[in-house]
Design an enzyme around this catalytic site. Structure first.
Site, PDB file in Angstrom:
ATOM      1  N   ASN A  81       6.669  22.519 -36.574  1.00 43.40           N
ATOM      2  CA  ASN A  81       7.157  23.894 -36.518  1.00 43.40           C
ATOM      3  C   ASN A  81       6.323  24.679 -37.527  1.00 43.40           C
ATOM      4  OD1 ASN A  81       8.559  26.290 -36.629  1.00 43.40           O
ATOM      5  ND2 ASN A  81      10.382  25.426 -37.622  1.00 43.40           N
ATOM      6  N   TRP A  82       5.348  25.429 -37.001  1.00 41.63           N
ATOM      7  CA  TRP A  82       4.442  26.147 -37.913  1.00 41.63           C
ATOM      8  C   TRP A  82       5.117  27.333 -38.586  1.00 41.63           C
ATOM      9  CZ3 TRP A  82      -0.785  26.577 -34.704  1.00 41.63           C
ATOM     10  CH2 TRP A  82      -1.392  25.318 -34.672  1.00 41.63           C
ATOM     11  N   LYS A  83       6.278  27.744 -38.081  1.00 41.43           N
ATOM     12  CA  LYS A  83       6.958  28.942 -38.604  1.00 41.43           C
ATOM     13  C   LYS A  83       5.982  30.127 -38.561  1.00 41.43           C
ATOM     14  CE  LYS A  83      10.040  25.937 -41.127  1.00 41.43           C
ATOM     15  NZ  LYS A  83      10.939  25.734 -42.254  1.00 41.43           N
TER      16      LYS A  83
ATOM     17  N   GLU B 293      18.944  19.387 -38.844  1.00 36.56           N
ATOM     18  CA  GLU B 293      18.210  19.853 -40.016  1.00 36.56           C
ATOM     19  C   GLU B 293      19.182  20.369 -41.073  1.00 36.56           C
ATOM     20  OE1 GLU B 293      13.896  20.943 -38.822  1.00 36.56           O
ATOM     21  OE2 GLU B 293      15.128  22.727 -38.606  1.00 36.56           O
TER      22      GLU B 293
ATOM     23  N   HIS C 215      17.026  27.752 -34.795  1.00 38.33           N
ATOM     24  CA  HIS C 215      16.586  27.234 -36.093  1.00 38.33           C
ATOM     25  C   HIS C 215      17.419  27.893 -37.203  1.00 38.33           C
ATOM     26  CE1 HIS C 215      14.136  26.514 -39.634  1.00 38.33           C
ATOM     27  NE2 HIS C 215      13.625  25.483 -38.971  1.00 38.33           N
TER      28      HIS C 215
ATOM     29  N   GLY D 200      12.263  22.828 -46.463  1.00 36.85           N
ATOM     30  CA  GLY D 200      11.306  23.499 -47.340  1.00 36.85           C
ATOM     31  C   GLY D 200      11.588  23.325 -48.816  1.00 36.85           C
TER      32      GLY D 200
ATOM     33  N   SER E 152      11.940  18.555 -44.873  1.00 37.31           N
ATOM     34  CA  SER E 152      11.020  17.895 -45.806  1.00 37.31           C
ATOM     35  C   SER E 152      10.536  16.522 -45.335  1.00 37.31           C
ATOM     36  CB  SER E 152      11.637  17.816 -47.204  1.00 37.31           C
ATOM     37  OG  SER E 152      11.896  19.130 -47.704  1.00 37.31           O
TER      38      SER E 152
ATOM     39  N   GLU F 257      16.682  29.157 -39.936  1.00 35.46           N
ATOM     40  CA  GLU F 257      16.131  30.419 -40.444  1.00 35.46           C
ATOM     41  C   GLU F 257      16.489  31.581 -39.522  1.00 35.46           C
ATOM     42  OE1 GLU F 257      12.134  28.967 -40.949  1.00 35.46           O
ATOM     43  OE2 GLU F 257      12.848  27.713 -42.588  1.00 35.46           O
TER      44      GLU F 257
ATOM     45  N   GLY G 141       8.196  21.029 -40.650  1.00 37.87           N
ATOM     46  CA  GLY G 141       7.701  22.355 -41.008  1.00 37.87           C
ATOM     47  C   GLY G 141       6.439  22.267 -41.849  1.00 37.87           C
ATOM     48  N   GLY G 142       6.596  22.410 -43.153  1.00 39.89           N
ATOM     49  CA  GLY G 142       5.457  22.469 -44.076  1.00 39.89           C
ATOM     50  C   GLY G 142       4.394  21.402 -43.847  1.00 39.89           C
TER      51      GLY G 142
HETATM   52  P1  PGA Z   1      10.250  21.559 -43.627  1.00 34.97           P
HETATM   53  O1  PGA Z   1      10.875  22.428 -42.416  1.00 34.97           O
HETATM   54  O2  PGA Z   1       9.662  20.322 -42.980  1.00 34.97           O
HETATM   55  O3  PGA Z   1       9.194  22.451 -44.224  1.00 34.97           O
HETATM   56  O4  PGA Z   1      11.359  21.222 -44.541  1.00 34.97           O
HETATM   57  C1  PGA Z   1      11.512  21.838 -41.333  1.00 34.97           C
HETATM   58  C2  PGA Z   1      12.002  22.889 -40.375  1.00 34.97           C
HETATM   59  O5  PGA Z   1      12.509  23.925 -40.841  1.00 34.97           O
HETATM   60  O6  PGA Z   1      11.880  22.743 -39.140  1.00 34.97           O
END
Ligand code: PGA
Length: 251
Positions: free
Chosen positions: A9-11, A166, A94, A172, A212, A96, A233-234
């Site tokens: 997930n590149w966000k 999640e 998600h 993050g 994470s 966010e 994500g990251g």
């Molecule tokens: P993260 O994000 O791996 O940076 O914790 C995961 C996500 O929000 O899908």
């Protein structure tokens, strides 16, 4: 045996030039995996990424969409638009989006139904906050979110839904749920699906862990009984690091 599905997930990262350079490098690094590999990219990258992966084992997804087919919704992208460009997957709900953009269990459910109507495969996210976990409410929150998200779907549609567990406090932050806690939470989600849709659906549905995930913890997480891969994500922003996560089961 359920397959493993590992999605990046590149966000809100990576403009088209960066996306193209990423895929040029990444495709060779993951070409031998048997795990399913998905990159969920910003809308503006979709039109570059989708044609690029045609001859590869990489699948492309969006990170959100509206539930209406078209209309006066300035700034939104519709499921019909994603279908028109052959976008295969979409992330729905998600945390966010729930936190910053007022997504509710109701809009998540509408989006899930719209995804199926337009032939786009959904990855739907559920997860508790730290406050909810500390109050002992994690299981109640995630099973309720799951039930409301899937409400009204057929058994076949539930089987075809990917769920990503999640925990918000792990996203993050560098804090990962222990593999045991993550596996227990995912078992609780699977049991809720079993209660409503029966054994066959529960045993088939893919449930990922996200929060994470990195190359140093992927193997421990993904080799538990119920975690069927990850939403990353990251650590998905660097092709080398993400390929190590995809290839967690290779020497
Ligand atoms: P993260 O994000 O791996 O940076 O914790 C995961 C996500 O929000 O899908």
């Amino acid at each position: 045996m359920r397959r493993k599905v590992i999605a990046g997930n590149w966000k809100m990262n990576m403009h088209p030039g960066e996306a193209i350079a990423y895929i040029e490098k990444f495709q060779d690094l993951v070409k031998d995996t048997e795990n399913e590999v998905i990159l969920c990219v910003p809308f503006v990258d979709l039109m570059y990424c989708i044609p690029m992966v045609q001859e590869t084992n990489i699948h492309i997804g969006a990170q959100n969409m509206h539930f209406e087919e078209k209309g006066a919704f300035t700034g939104e992208v519709s499921p019909a638009m994603l279908q028109a460009i052959n976008c295969e997957y979409v992330i729905i709900g998600h945390s966010e989006r729930r936190q910053y953009f007022n997504e509710t269990d109701e809009t998540v459910n509408k989006k899930l139904k719209a995804a199926f109507e337009y032939g786009i495969k959904p990855i739907v996210c559920v997860g508790e906050s730290l406050e909810q976990r500390e109050a002992g409410k994690a299981e109640e929150i995630i099973t309720t979110q799951t039930r409301l998200a899937l409400d009204g779907l057929s058994n076949d549609q539930v089987k075809a839904t990917i769920i990503a567990y999640e925990p918000i406090w792990a996203i993050g932050t560098g804090k990962t749920a222990t593999s045991e806690d993550a596996n227990d939470a995912i078992k609780a989600i699977r049991n809720e699906i079993r209660r409503i849709y029966g054994d066959e659906v529960a045993e088939e549905v893919i449930i990922q862990y996200g929060g994470s995930v990195k190359s140093s913890n992927a193997k421990e997480l993904f080799t538990t009984s119920d975690i069927d891969g990850g939403l990353v994500g990251g650590a998905s922003l660097k092709p080398d690091e993400f390929s190590l996560i995809v290839n967690y089961d290779k020497e």
